[in-house]
Design a protein around this motif. Structure first.
Motif, PDB file in Angstrom:
ATOM      1  N   ASN A   1       0.837  -1.211   0.000  1.00  0.00           N
ATOM      2  CA  ASN A   1       0.000   0.000   0.000  1.00  0.00           C
ATOM      3  C   ASN A   1       0.870   1.260   0.000  1.00  0.00           C
ATOM      4  OD1 ASN A   1      -2.382  -1.480  -0.015  1.00  0.00           O
ATOM      5  ND2 ASN A   1      -2.660  -1.340   2.195  1.00  0.00           N
ATOM      6  N   THR A   2       1.890   1.224  -0.810  1.00  0.00           N
ATOM      7  CA  THR A   2       2.879   2.310  -0.821  1.00  0.00           C
ATOM      8  C   THR A   2       3.042   2.865  -2.230  1.00  0.00           C
ATOM      9  OG1 THR A   2       4.079   1.374   1.052  1.00  0.00           O
ATOM     10  CG2 THR A   2       5.271   2.925  -0.326  1.00  0.00           C
ATOM     11  N   VAL A   3       3.163   4.180  -2.305  1.00  0.00           N
ATOM     12  CA  VAL A   3       3.416   4.860  -3.571  1.00  0.00           C
ATOM     13  C   VAL A   3       4.737   5.624  -3.454  1.00  0.00           C
ATOM     14  CG1 VAL A   3       2.113   6.947  -2.945  1.00  0.00           C
ATOM     15  CG2 VAL A   3       2.422   6.356  -5.360  1.00  0.00           C
ATOM     16  N   TYR A   4       5.459   5.667  -4.555  1.00  0.00           N
ATOM     17  CA  TYR A   4       6.751   6.331  -4.600  1.00  0.00           C
ATOM     18  C   TYR A   4       6.734   7.417  -5.686  1.00  0.00           C
ATOM     19  CZ  TYR A   4       7.935   1.935  -2.313  1.00  0.00           C
ATOM     20  OH  TYR A   4       7.952   0.849  -1.484  1.00  0.00           O
ATOM     21  N   LEU A   5       7.545   8.428  -5.478  1.00  0.00           N
ATOM     22  CA  LEU A   5       7.755   9.441  -6.499  1.00  0.00           C
ATOM     23  C   LEU A   5       9.257   9.675  -6.628  1.00  0.00           C
ATOM     24  CD1 LEU A   5       6.287  11.384  -8.474  1.00  0.00           C
ATOM     25  CD2 LEU A   5       6.597  13.168  -6.736  1.00  0.00           C
TER      26      LEU A   5
END
Length: 121
Positions: A76-80
């Motif tokens: 449940n992780t988003v990266y930029l």
């Protein structure tokens, strides 16, 4: 209760790179999209990048070719990933998630607390 916790902001020189992370936790049933917004002083909050549960992405024109959004559905992780940073990228970056909670009705937007990114020499 849903929490979005961001990390990875900081000070970087022009042309440098930073990687932001945002982890969602709580009684989550399903996450439909996750994204990043930013707000510079005196300006409105704007969309930077967004990614859906199936991996479709959309970027602001100002960051295309420099920023890359990705997600780990299992975490449940988003990266930029932000490369070739410019002074005009300086802003508070906010994580957003459009999700449904267990036992809830419909999907709603949740926000992180924001993380400062400063691009300066």
């Amino acid at each position: 209760q849903v929490r979005l916790v961001e990390s990875g902001g900081g000070l970087v020189q022009p042309g440098g790179s930073l990687r932001l992370s945002c982890a969602a936790s709580g009684n989550i049933f399903s996450i439909y999209a996750m994204g990043w917004y930013r707000q510079a002083p005196g300006k409105q909050r704007e969309l930077v990048a967004i990614i859906t549960s199936v991996g479709s992405t959309n970027y602001a024109d100002s960051v295309k070719g420099r920023f890359t959004i990705s997600r780990d559905n299992a975490k449940n992780t988003v990266y930029l990933q932000m490369d070739s940073l410019k002074p005009e990228d300086t802003a508070v970056y906010y994580c957003n998630s459009h999700l449904a909670v267990v036992g809830g009705a419909g999907a709603w937007d949740y926000w992180g607390q924001g993380t400062q990114v400063t691009v300066s020499s």
